[in-house]
Design a protein around this motif. Structure first.
Motif, PDB file in Angstrom:
ATOM      1  N   ALA A  66       0.830  -1.206   0.000  1.00  0.00           N
ATOM      2  CA  ALA A  66       0.000   0.000   0.000  1.00  0.00           C
ATOM      3  C   ALA A  66       0.863   1.255   0.000  1.00  0.00           C
ATOM      4  N   HIS A  67       1.925   1.254   0.788  1.00  0.00           N
ATOM      5  CA  HIS A  67       2.809   2.422   0.831  1.00  0.00           C
ATOM      6  C   HIS A  67       3.490   2.642  -0.513  1.00  0.00           C
ATOM      7  N   ALA A  68       3.859   1.573  -1.204  1.00  0.00           N
ATOM      8  CA  ALA A  68       4.487   1.719  -2.510  1.00  0.00           C
ATOM      9  C   ALA A  68       3.530   2.348  -3.520  1.00  0.00           C
ATOM     10  N   GLN A  69       2.257   2.016  -3.452  1.00  0.00           N
ATOM     11  CA  GLN A  69       1.292   2.618  -4.374  1.00  0.00           C
ATOM     12  C   GLN A  69       1.120   4.106  -4.100  1.00  0.00           C
ATOM     13  N   LEU A  70       1.154   4.502  -2.837  1.00  0.00           N
ATOM     14  CA  LEU A  70       1.092   5.935  -2.542  1.00  0.00           C
ATOM     15  C   LEU A  70       2.291   6.665  -3.126  1.00  0.00           C
ATOM     16  N   ARG A  71       3.467   6.049  -3.024  1.00  0.00           N
ATOM     17  CA  ARG A  71       4.671   6.683  -3.565  1.00  0.00           C
ATOM     18  C   ARG A  71       4.590   6.800  -5.081  1.00  0.00           C
ATOM     19  N   LEU A  72       4.083   5.786  -5.753  1.00  0.00           N
ATOM     20  CA  LEU A  72       3.972   5.843  -7.211  1.00  0.00           C
ATOM     21  C   LEU A  72       2.885   6.807  -7.670  1.00  0.00           C
ATOM     22  N   ALA A  73       1.922   7.107  -6.799  1.00  0.00           N
ATOM     23  CA  ALA A  73       0.799   7.968  -7.184  1.00  0.00           C
ATOM     24  C   ALA A  73       0.966   9.406  -6.718  1.00  0.00           C
ATOM     25  N   ARG A  74       2.129   9.777  -6.186  1.00  0.00           N
ATOM     26  CA  ARG A  74       2.247  11.116  -5.599  1.00  0.00           C
ATOM     27  C   ARG A  74       2.207  12.225  -6.638  1.00  0.00           C
ATOM     28  N   SER A  75       2.468  11.922  -7.899  1.00  0.00           N
ATOM     29  CA  SER A  75       2.366  12.945  -8.951  1.00  0.00           C
ATOM     30  C   SER A  75       1.070  12.838  -9.733  1.00  0.00           C
ATOM     31  N   LEU A  76       0.165  11.935  -9.336  1.00  0.00           N
ATOM     32  CA  LEU A  76      -1.066  11.708 -10.095  1.00  0.00           C
ATOM     33  C   LEU A  76      -2.316  12.169  -9.367  1.00  0.00           C
ATOM     34  N   THR A  77      -2.251  12.387  -8.068  1.00  0.00           N
ATOM     35  CA  THR A  77      -3.436  12.760  -7.312  1.00  0.00           C
ATOM     36  C   THR A  77      -3.518  14.266  -7.134  1.00  0.00           C
ATOM     37  N   ARG A  78      -4.726  14.740  -6.951  1.00  0.00           N
ATOM     38  CA  ARG A  78      -4.957  16.159  -6.694  1.00  0.00           C
ATOM     39  C   ARG A  78      -4.826  16.439  -5.198  1.00  0.00           C
ATOM     40  N   ASP A  79      -4.410  17.643  -4.896  1.00  0.00           N
ATOM     41  CA  ASP A  79      -4.234  18.048  -3.500  1.00  0.00           C
ATOM     42  C   ASP A  79      -5.580  18.490  -2.950  1.00  0.00           C
ATOM     43  N   LEU A  80      -6.236  17.614  -2.197  1.00  0.00           N
ATOM     44  CA  LEU A  80      -7.513  17.939  -1.575  1.00  0.00           C
ATOM     45  C   LEU A  80      -7.244  18.604  -0.229  1.00  0.00           C
ATOM     46  N   ARG A  81      -6.764  19.816  -0.299  1.00  0.00           N
ATOM     47  CA  ARG A  81      -6.340  20.532   0.900  1.00  0.00           C
ATOM     48  C   ARG A  81      -7.542  21.015   1.692  1.00  0.00           C
ATOM     49  N   ARG A  82      -7.474  20.792   2.998  1.00  0.00           N
ATOM     50  CA  ARG A  82      -8.515  21.288   3.875  1.00  0.00           C
ATOM     51  C   ARG A  82      -8.265  22.760   4.204  1.00  0.00           C
ATOM     52  N   PRO A  83      -9.303  23.479   4.619  1.00  0.00           N
ATOM     53  CA  PRO A  83      -9.140  24.943   4.786  1.00  0.00           C
ATOM     54  C   PRO A  83      -8.055  25.332   5.768  1.00  0.00           C
ATOM     55  N   TRP A  84      -7.801  24.519   6.783  1.00  0.00           N
ATOM     56  CA  TRP A  84      -6.815  24.892   7.802  1.00  0.00           C
ATOM     57  C   TRP A  84      -5.409  24.386   7.483  1.00  0.00           C
ATOM     58  N   GLU A  85      -5.222  23.721   6.358  1.00  0.00           N
ATOM     59  CA  GLU A  85      -3.924  23.188   5.990  1.00  0.00           C
ATOM     60  C   GLU A  85      -3.183  24.133   5.064  1.00  0.00           C
ATOM     61  N   ARG A  86      -1.876  24.106   5.147  1.00  0.00           N
ATOM     62  CA  ARG A  86      -1.052  24.941   4.290  1.00  0.00           C
ATOM     63  C   ARG A  86      -0.984  24.355   2.880  1.00  0.00           C
ATOM     64  N   SER A  87      -0.859  25.233   1.939  1.00  0.00           N
ATOM     65  CA  SER A  87      -0.708  24.773   0.557  1.00  0.00           C
ATOM     66  C   SER A  87       0.734  24.329   0.324  1.00  0.00           C
ATOM     67  N   ILE A  88       0.917  23.344  -0.543  1.00  0.00           N
ATOM     68  CA  ILE A  88       2.237  22.808  -0.860  1.00  0.00           C
ATOM     69  C   ILE A  88       2.740  23.491  -2.124  1.00  0.00           C
TER      70      ILE A  88
END
Length: 490
Positions: free
Chosen positions: A389-411
């Motif tokens: 599961a962790h490997a799939q997150l690493r491979l998908a880090r450039s494919l997902t959208r940043d669903l940032r919550r209002p209190w979180e900082r933008s990357i």
């Protein structure tokens, strides 16, 4: 627009690599493959942290009942060797230096699992009773590939459970050998210096270096040592003329806690760090420990070896949080032909702490330690699923959208998203990449347990090292061949 075309091609390649990894993962699941694969899917798409195993059966990605979930962990089968090779092939090393791998132990606490076998006394910072510093659990040794620069991403490459009868140093040496073999087969070591394996304090670095050299591995060992260690230089020449006795084996004494015993450093550098201020790094070559037949060397039958290495001292100007800085001591050994790069080594050790972010992720978010399962075989099966599961997150880090919550900082756009935010958007990405798992077949519920039948009481197992039969007056254990070399485990 060449820039946009490069971005599109990069996303297409990342998507292809993720789909290929998922297909390879499904091929590694030899029994109960559909349920095991969808169990990984449920971990990746769950809303919020994973709190319990049965809650994953309520996720949309898991299309089977909760009985199939427990049956998959109890009766499933994973080709661990193929999965480990898949993890190694999925790692993309972008820098030109040596491959850097951190090895560390993280416990799966099981304080109330009295019927679970293989429990050991694992270190715990607090047992909440103010006295004990250990807790019953399953200790697991993880090997994770490190990336250059400040990041919370690592590449989990291997995991091994340390049992009550296992020698932790031998387990570590075998793990290093497995990781080097897989990285070499994946082509990640070609044209690079010897890989660097980084350890924190608590490891027997001298013995680890000896065991890996006995196996013929070309690796660099770098780790932290206590500030009260004592080393010795190489003896200079023979004894003075007319003085009896054999030639000296150890030279001048080098005490880490006594600056009066420090000779002039062989190498030193000064660097500036925004986090630590002025950093002074000094190194002394050709220092070794005086080994005795104790602890891991108890059953060693040959002449005690002399394993020279480099002692490195790191002194910083200040620490975060206005803490008083103390000297950090490292010990390093490498093959004879490897160039010594002091600037690379001290920065590599700082990157070792990235694995702590990975431990926090797999425990607090992916739920590695949340299942209340009984046998260590089920625990190992679940652990390898967490690595997948962790490997799939690493491979998908450039494919997902940043669903940032209002209190979180933008990357910033030039930085990758954190693993937690990638997981938050993975459920949307999953809809577009499909799944190799088959749909569940319609079936009726089984008859269940016949009335009037009960299970016998489960066997209770002791915690910690098992007792062994004394073989000498000193009540020592019989030496095993693995104490001298790990090649017998090949």
């Amino acid at each position: 627009m060449p820039g946009l075309r490069a971005v599109v091609e990069g996303e297409a390649e990342a998507r292809r690599r993720l789909i290929t990894f998922r297909a390879g993962l499904y091929a590694c699941l030899r029994r109960r493959g559909d349920a095991l694969f969808e169990l990984v899917e449920a971990v990746l798409t769950a809303h919020g942290p994973v709190g319990s195993l049965v809650e994953l059966s309520e996720e949309k990605a898991f299309r089977r009942g909760h009985g199939a979930l427990y049956d998959a962990l109890a009766c499933g089968d994973i080709d661990v060797q193929a999965l480990a090779e898949l993890l190694a092939n999925s790692w993309q090393v972008v820098d030109d230096g040596p491959v850097k791998v951190a090895v560390d132990v993280s416990p799966w606490a099981r304080p109330d699992a009295v019927t679970s076998d293989g429990l050991c006394h694992c270190y715990a910072s607090c047992r909440c009773d103010g006295a004990r510093k250990t807790i019953p659990g399953w200790p697991y040794s993880f090997a994770a590939g490190l990336e250059w620069g400040a990041t919370s991403w690592t590449t989990l490459l291997d995991v091994a459970r340390i049992g009550p009868d296992d020698d932790a140093t031998i387990v570590t040496a075998r793990q290093v050998r497995r990781v080097v073999g897989r990285l070499d087969a994946a082509g990640l070591l070609a044209g690079r210096p010897a890989p660097v394996f980084v350890f924190d304090s608590g490891y027997d670095l001298t013995r680890t270096s000896y065991l890996t050299s006995q196996d013929g591995l070309e690796v660099q060992i770098l780790g932290r040592v206590r500030s009260d260690r004592v080393y010795y230089s190489d003896p200079s020449g023979r004894r003075p003329e007319g003085q009896p006795g054999r030639p000296r084996k150890h030279g001048e004494r080098f005490e880490l806690s006594n600056p009066a015993t420090w000779p002039t450093p062989d190498e030193q550098l000064v660097a500036e760090s925004p986090r630590y201020g002025t950093v002074k790094v000094t190194a002394w070559h050709g220092l070794h420990q005086k080994l005795t037949r104790q602890a891991g060397w108890t059953g060693f039958t040959r002449t005690m070896p002399v394993i020279p290495g480099t002692v490195i001292r790191i002194k910083v100007e200040h620490l975060p949080g206005n803490r008083a800085p103390q000297d950090l001591w490292l010990w390093h050994t490498a093959p004879a032909h490897t160039a010594f790069d002091l600037d690379l080594l001290w920065k590599t050790y700082l990157r070792r702490f990235d694995i702590e972010h990975t431990f926090r992720l797999i425990k607090a978010v992916l739920g590695w330690t949340c299942p209340q399962i009984r046998t260590p075989e089920q625990g190992e099966r679940w652990t390898w699923l967490i690595l997948a599961a962790h490997a799939q997150l690493r491979l998908a880090r450039s494919l997902t959208r940043d669903l940032r919550r209002p209190w979180e900082r933008s990357i910033p756009a030039d930085q990758p998203m954190t693993p937690g935010r990638v997981r938050r958007g993975f459920r949307h990405l999953r809809r577009t990449i499909g799944t190799p798992a088959r749909r569940p077949k319609p079936a009726t519920a089984g008859p269940g347990r016949p009335k009037g039948t009960t299970r016998p009481p489960r066997t209770r197992y002791p915690v910690g090292k098992r007792k062994t039969t004394p073989t000498s007056k000193n009540n020592q254990r019989q030496p095993t061949p693995e104490v001298e070399s790990t090649t017998s485990a090949k």
